[in-house]
Design a protein around this motif. Structure first.
Motif, PDB file in Angstrom:
ATOM      1  N   UNK A  29       0.829  -1.210   0.000  1.00 55.84           N
ATOM      2  CA  UNK A  29       0.000   0.000   0.000  1.00 55.84           C
ATOM      3  C   UNK A  29       0.861   1.257   0.000  1.00 55.84           C
ATOM      4  N   UNK A  30       1.881   1.297   0.861  1.00 54.86           N
ATOM      5  CA  UNK A  30       2.756   2.465   0.895  1.00 54.86           C
ATOM      6  C   UNK A  30       3.514   2.630  -0.420  1.00 54.86           C
ATOM      7  N   UNK A  31       3.945   1.509  -0.990  1.00 58.47           N
ATOM      8  CA  UNK A  31       4.645   1.593  -2.283  1.00 58.47           C
ATOM      9  C   UNK A  31       3.712   2.103  -3.365  1.00 58.47           C
ATOM     10  N   UNK A  32       2.485   1.560  -3.381  1.00 56.56           N
ATOM     11  CA  UNK A  32       1.520   2.003  -4.396  1.00 56.56           C
ATOM     12  C   UNK A  32       1.185   3.480  -4.238  1.00 56.56           C
ATOM     13  N   UNK A  34       2.998   5.808  -2.805  1.00 63.66           N
ATOM     14  CA  UNK A  34       4.150   6.625  -3.158  1.00 63.66           C
ATOM     15  C   UNK A  34       4.336   6.744  -4.656  1.00 63.66           C
ATOM     16  N   UNK A  35       4.210   5.615  -5.351  1.00 68.52           N
ATOM     17  CA  UNK A  35       4.372   5.641  -6.809  1.00 68.52           C
ATOM     18  C   UNK A  35       3.268   6.467  -7.459  1.00 68.52           C
ATOM     19  N   UNK A  36       2.016   6.290  -6.987  1.00 62.26           N
ATOM     20  CA  UNK A  36       0.903   7.053  -7.550  1.00 62.26           C
ATOM     21  C   UNK A  36       1.077   8.551  -7.298  1.00 62.26           C
ATOM     22  N   UNK A  43       3.078  14.339 -13.480  1.00 66.12           N
ATOM     23  CA  UNK A  43       2.169  14.671 -14.586  1.00 66.12           C
ATOM     24  C   UNK A  43       1.715  16.134 -14.492  1.00 66.12           C
ATOM     25  N   UNK A  44       1.412  16.589 -13.269  1.00 63.76           N
ATOM     26  CA  UNK A  44       1.004  17.984 -13.080  1.00 63.76           C
ATOM     27  C   UNK A  44       2.137  18.945 -13.437  1.00 63.76           C
ATOM     28  N   UNK A  45       3.353  18.611 -13.050  1.00 63.26           N
ATOM     29  CA  UNK A  45       4.494  19.477 -13.367  1.00 63.26           C
ATOM     30  C   UNK A  45       4.719  19.548 -14.870  1.00 63.26           C
ATOM     31  N   UNK A 147      -5.473  11.689  -4.426  1.00 61.86           N
ATOM     32  CA  UNK A 147      -4.601  10.970  -3.495  1.00 61.86           C
ATOM     33  C   UNK A 147      -5.297  10.717  -2.161  1.00 61.86           C
ATOM     34  N   UNK A 148      -6.083  11.680  -1.713  1.00 62.31           N
ATOM     35  CA  UNK A 148      -6.816  11.493  -0.463  1.00 62.31           C
ATOM     36  C   UNK A 148      -7.831  10.358  -0.591  1.00 62.31           C
ATOM     37  N   UNK A 149      -8.491  10.310  -1.736  1.00 63.57           N
ATOM     38  CA  UNK A 149      -9.466   9.250  -1.976  1.00 63.57           C
ATOM     39  C   UNK A 149      -8.785   7.878  -1.992  1.00 63.57           C
TER      40      UNK A 149
END
Length: 443
Positions: A29-32, A34-36, A43-45, A147-149
């Protein structure tokens, strides 16, 4: 109370599996997340930098106006400012004027996240000449909501998955241990009086079936051992009772009819039967020591000397013994026990022979073969295994008259086994019995 150990195994297995899965899920979960998060921010940058490049090309192109400021103030839904080298705002979009007023956006070489009116914004900037800098602020509130979702979904899904894993493991382990519990209960109900019972073997052909088969083989051995022990106790009681009964009968006869029974006759009977009792007891004690594997003192022995001693002993009794087949051979063993082995075989041959006995000692490769044969009636083929059992006599009357107890050949087999060898019986050259003992030669 009896099922608690299996429940403990079930609980420990479930807890262990749940902890392993929990660690794996947390790491995943933490890896997912972090990667997301990195992917969304990257993508935003890229989108902000691409839009900044478009605005820069638009201002530098024809009609961009002095200093590239023309057209910036007409932009809608974007926070854009042109800031001079002195930090003053040279031009700004309508939303920038409304939201920021006279406050300038920060100028940064790398994309930077700031909060404007409590909302997260990604700020990028680029030089456009004349000591001016074009600054663009892009809202990233939707990215943070995404990300919060995802974080909320992971926080809900992980405990549910752990509960599912715990329940599944509990049920699977319980189902796997159920046959083991059944086998344990069946074995627990087998007592000394019910050794004939066996565990039901499941048709699964797996480890549980192998366990049940192993338990049944163990029960077979225990049943055979218990049966042999009961038979042994019964036979021993019978053998011990016979001389005691003889002594008692002669003593009662002497008491009732003292004139017809001499003291010498009574003494002879008591002495003979006492010696018989002593022989039986000593044989039983020897068998018990052999069964326990103790009471031996191994040393290097000249087996041919022991065999020649038996030849001389039998000849002194008037038995025709052929000792020409005795050759030199050394073995490791207890001299007392190996002497008992040869004596029992020699006495057995002399007891059943019609007049001829042969003893040979022949070394061959790493073994030495001791052969004792006679010209008697021999041993029937179907009795050649049973003859080594305790208290077995093929000729009951003759064995008793000769003082045999039915333990001699059992002792021979026990000594041969304890010395690392074997004993067998077949037909002799004269049609009688031939006993062959194979022992390992001394190094």
């Amino acid at each position: 109370m009896a099922s608690r150990p299996w429940k403990s195994v079930r609980a420990r297995t479930t807890l262990g599996a749940t902890l392993v899965v929990a660690v794996a899920l947390l790491i995943g979960a933490f890896s997912f997340y972090g990667i997301l998060s990195s992917s969304i921010h990257a993508s935003a940058e890229r989108a902000a930098e691409q839009r900044l490049e478009e605005l820069t090309e638009r201002l530098d192109g024809p009609g961009g106006g002095p200093g590239g400021s023309r057209g910036i103030d007409t932009l809608d839904d974007e926070l854009v400012q042109i800031i001079g080298s002195d930090g003053s705002i040279r031009s700004a979009s309508e939303d920038a004027r409304d939201d920021l007023g006279s406050s300038a956006l920060p100028i940064t070489d790398d994309p930077r996240t700031v909060r404007i009116d409590g909302k997260p914004m990604l700020v990028v900037s680029d030089d456009i000449g004349d000591d001016q800098t074009l600054v663009l602020a892009v809202p990233i509130e939707d990215d943070d909501e995404t990300l919060s979702t995802v974080a909320l979904l992971l926080a809900i899904a992980l405990p549910l998955l752990l509960v599912l894993v715990a329940v599944t493991t509990w049920l699977v382990v319980g189902r796997a241990l159920k046959p083991v519990t059944r086998i344990r209960e069946e074995v627990d109900g087998i007592t000394a009086e019910r050794l004939h019972n066996r565990v039901e073997v499941p048709p699964s052909s797996d480890e549980i079936a192998a366990l049940a088969t192993t338990m049944n083989r163990m029960l077979d051995r225990l049943d055979a051992s218990a049966t042999a022990q009961r038979r042994f106790v019964s036979d021993a009681s019978h053998e011990l009772r016979s001389p005691l009964a003889t002594i008692r009968q002669h003593a009662e006869l002497a008491q009732t009819h003292p004139a017809t029974t001499s003291i010498d006759e009574l003494a002879d009977v008591v002495s003979d039967e006492g010696l018989r009792l002593q022989g039986i007891v000593e044989s039983l004690l020897l068998l018990a020591r052999l069964d326990e594997g103790g009471g031996t003192h191994d040393e290097s022995i000249d087996l041919d000397d022991l065999a020649l001693g038996e030849v001389r002993r039998l000849r002194a009794r008037g038995v025709d013994v052929d000792g020409s087949g005795i050759h030199a051979a050394r073995v490791e063993g207890d001299p007392r026990l190996l002497g008992q082995l040869l004596r029992n075989l020699a006495d057995n041959a002399a007891r059943h022979s019609a007049g001829r006995v042969a003893i040979s000692v022949i070394p061959q490769d790493t073994w030495v073969f001791v052969t004792v044969e006679d010209d008697g009636a021999g041993v029937p083929v179907d009795e050649r295994e049973r003859i080594f059992e305790r208290f077995v006599r093929l000729d009951e009357a003759r064995s008793r008259d000769a003082g045999g107890s039915g333990l001699g050949l059992a002792i021979v087999q026990g000594i041969a086994t304890a010395s690392g060898g074997t004993v067998s019986v077949d037909a002799s050259r004269w049609g009688g019995a031939r006993f062959v003992v194979a022992l390992p030669l001394s190094d």
